[in-house]
Scaffold this motif. Sequence first.
Motif, mmCIF file in Angstrom:
data_model
loop_
_atom_site.group_PDB
_atom_site.id
_atom_site.type_symbol
_atom_site.label_atom_id
_atom_site.label_comp_id
_atom_site.label_asym_id
_atom_site.label_seq_id
_atom_site.Cartn_x
_atom_site.Cartn_y
_atom_site.Cartn_z
ATOM 1 N N GLU A 1 0.831 -1.196 0.000
ATOM 2 C CA GLU A 1 0.000 0.000 0.000
ATOM 3 C C GLU A 1 0.870 1.252 0.000
ATOM 4 N N GLU A 2 1.938 1.254 0.760
ATOM 5 C CA GLU A 2 2.818 2.424 0.813
ATOM 6 C C GLU A 2 3.513 2.649 -0.528
ATOM 7 N N ASN A 3 3.863 1.568 -1.207
ATOM 8 C CA ASN A 3 4.424 1.703 -2.548
ATOM 9 C C ASN A 3 3.432 2.403 -3.469
ATOM 10 N N MET A 4 2.173 2.002 -3.374
ATOM 11 C CA MET A 4 1.144 2.603 -4.213
ATOM 12 C C MET A 4 0.929 4.071 -3.876
ATOM 13 N N LEU A 5 0.910 4.387 -2.586
ATOM 14 C CA LEU A 5 0.686 5.773 -2.171
ATOM 15 C C LEU A 5 1.872 6.670 -2.560
ATOM 16 N N LEU A 6 3.068 6.095 -2.507
ATOM 17 C CA LEU A 6 4.243 6.847 -2.944
ATOM 18 C C LEU A 6 4.113 7.196 -4.423
ATOM 19 N N MET A 7 3.658 6.235 -5.220
ATOM 20 C CA MET A 7 3.474 6.503 -6.643
ATOM 21 C C MET A 7 2.385 7.542 -6.865
ATOM 22 N N ALA A 8 1.326 7.480 -6.053
ATOM 23 C CA ALA A 8 0.255 8.483 -6.160
ATOM 24 C C ALA A 8 0.786 9.882 -5.861
ATOM 25 N N ASP A 9 1.670 9.993 -4.883
ATOM 26 C CA ASP A 9 2.289 11.291 -4.565
ATOM 27 C C ASP A 9 3.108 11.795 -5.755
ATOM 28 N N LEU A 10 3.839 10.880 -6.404
ATOM 29 C CA LEU A 10 4.655 11.276 -7.550
ATOM 30 C C LEU A 10 3.794 11.780 -8.701
ATOM 31 N N HIS A 11 2.547 11.289 -8.772
ATOM 32 C CA HIS A 11 1.621 11.754 -9.808
ATOM 33 C C HIS A 11 0.797 12.955 -9.336
ATOM 34 N N HIS A 12 1.144 13.492 -8.162
ATOM 35 C CA HIS A 12 0.498 14.694 -7.618
ATOM 36 C C HIS A 12 -1.002 14.490 -7.390
ATOM 37 N N LEU A 13 -1.398 13.279 -7.026
ATOM 38 C CA LEU A 13 -2.790 13.047 -6.660
ATOM 39 C C LEU A 13 -3.032 13.562 -5.245
ATOM 40 N N SER A 14 -4.240 14.010 -4.996
ATOM 41 C CA SER A 14 -4.574 14.430 -3.637
ATOM 42 C C SER A 14 -4.533 13.212 -2.719
ATOM 43 N N ARG A 15 -4.466 13.457 -1.419
ATOM 44 C CA ARG A 15 -4.400 12.347 -0.472
ATOM 45 C C ARG A 15 -5.619 11.430 -0.631
ATOM 46 N N ARG A 16 -6.778 12.052 -0.788
ATOM 47 C CA ARG A 16 -8.005 11.265 -0.933
ATOM 48 C C ARG A 16 -7.996 10.457 -2.227
ATOM 49 N N ASP A 17 -7.659 11.112 -3.351
ATOM 50 C CA ASP A 17 -7.637 10.411 -4.635
ATOM 51 C C ASP A 17 -6.550 9.337 -4.665
ATOM 52 N N GLY A 18 -5.416 9.626 -4.023
ATOM 53 C CA GLY A 18 -4.340 8.651 -3.971
ATOM 54 C C GLY A 18 -4.753 7.387 -3.248
ATOM 55 N N ARG A 19 -5.410 7.544 -2.107
ATOM 56 C CA ARG A 19 -5.848 6.368 -1.337
ATOM 57 C C ARG A 19 -6.920 5.586 -2.107
ATOM 58 N N LEU B 1 -6.637 -0.252 -7.310
ATOM 59 C CA LEU B 1 -5.651 -1.045 -8.045
ATOM 60 C C LEU B 1 -5.194 -2.260 -7.251
ATOM 61 N N LEU B 2 -5.033 -2.115 -5.942
ATOM 62 C CA LEU B 2 -4.655 -3.270 -5.129
ATOM 63 C C LEU B 2 -5.733 -4.354 -5.208
ATOM 64 N N GLU B 3 -6.985 -3.925 -5.225
ATOM 65 C CA GLU B 3 -8.071 -4.901 -5.352
ATOM 66 C C GLU B 3 -8.069 -5.532 -6.735
ATOM 67 N N THR C 1 -5.053 -6.900 -2.121
ATOM 68 C CA THR C 1 -5.622 -6.239 -0.947
ATOM 69 C C THR C 1 -5.222 -6.925 0.351
ATOM 70 N N ALA C 2 -5.251 -8.253 0.365
ATOM 71 C CA ALA C 2 -4.933 -8.992 1.589
ATOM 72 C C ALA C 2 -3.484 -8.791 2.018
ATOM 73 N N ALA C 3 -2.616 -8.510 1.040
ATOM 74 C CA ALA C 3 -1.189 -8.339 1.348
ATOM 75 C C ALA C 3 -0.788 -6.872 1.406
ATOM 76 N N ALA C 4 -1.739 -5.972 1.308
ATOM 77 C CA ALA C 4 -1.426 -4.551 1.176
ATOM 78 C C ALA C 4 -0.631 -3.998 2.350
ATOM 79 N N LYS C 5 -0.865 -4.501 3.564
ATOM 80 C CA LYS C 5 -0.206 -3.981 4.767
ATOM 81 C C LYS C 5 1.112 -4.700 5.081
ATOM 82 N N LYS C 6 1.477 -5.661 4.230
ATOM 83 C CA LYS C 6 2.708 -6.424 4.468
ATOM 84 C C LYS C 6 3.874 -5.806 3.701
ATOM 85 N N PRO C 7 5.093 -5.927 4.247
ATOM 86 C CA PRO C 7 6.257 -5.418 3.506
ATOM 87 C C PRO C 7 6.362 -6.099 2.145
#
Length: 332
Positions: A110-128, A134-136, A141-147
């Motif tokens: 999930e953090e990898n995805m949010l980092l990419m969302a930041d790089l695309h200048h998405l808002s916090r809400r749109d990024g999440r 996409l994780l779904e 989704t089940a592994a989203a919180k795992k390293p």
Amino acid sequence: MPMSNRGSGPQSSTATAVSATGLRKSYGDKLVLDGIDLNIPAGSVFALLGPNGAGKTTAVKILSTLIAAGPGSGEIHVSGHDLAADPQSVRAAIGVTGQFSAVDGLITGEENMLLMADLHHLSRRDGRRTAAELLERFDLTAAAKKPASTYSGGMKRRLDLAMTLVGNPRIIFLDEPTTGLDPRSRHNMWQIIRELVADGATVFLTTQYLEEADQLADRIAVLSDGRIAAEGTADELKRLIPGGHVRLRFTDPAVYRAAADALGEATRDDEALSLSMPSDGSQRELRSLLDWLDSAGVEADELTVHTPDLDDVFFALTSDAAAPRQSKETVR
């Protein structure tokens, strides 16, 4: 061979996703790309095949603005934008998944995805929201919180591609996306690619897996010695290569000898007790051959049909014997 889903995406007869004329690149005295031309319709899968060092990754890096084309290259347009004059617009329209994963194993999926969302200048809400969707979609989704370091190879590749899609690119460059994956993970990735094209994306695929190109690509180009040696659909490329034949195998040496006498033009293999005859593998030709065998009183214990496949095309066009500066063959 299983039926492929080529051409499953919406095709456009006029829109061109990628075009290039005379694409060149050298590293010092080593000529990597020697004037290749590309014209890839939007909403299709284009596969670039070639042995290691043929220049596949170099082509992807140029078209995705990671490196500059060589002097003397003609015009290059990606998603309608001039690569040299407007690289920023090109970058906004594309996504790239390279041979080596861009996933950071020290943070979660999930953090990898949010980092990419930041790089695309998405808002916090749109990024999440985008990350969750996409994780779904990629069954993560089940592994989203795992390293991400705990992910399997297939999961990392899915996460890598999910990160590429955060910016909703319409042209996606996949540089050997299934290298190192097990067969199940590879087939899962194929299905994801088909779904992307069905949604209207264009996929530029480099691969060393010939079955992958056969299954996915609308058109295939074979890169050899810095040039495109041949280009066409999988079926068109296969027809470029001679060597189709019907093989008759016998268990009784006496029957084999009688058949060899009756089929005087067949190629003999006395050790294997087999006879081979040229054939294009068509139903009409096989029916004619079977009728002739019946009339000649020849009954084989086994009949097999071999038609050239992409392996034959690859080896014929990229072998040392085929390499001397052949001209490009385009099949229409």
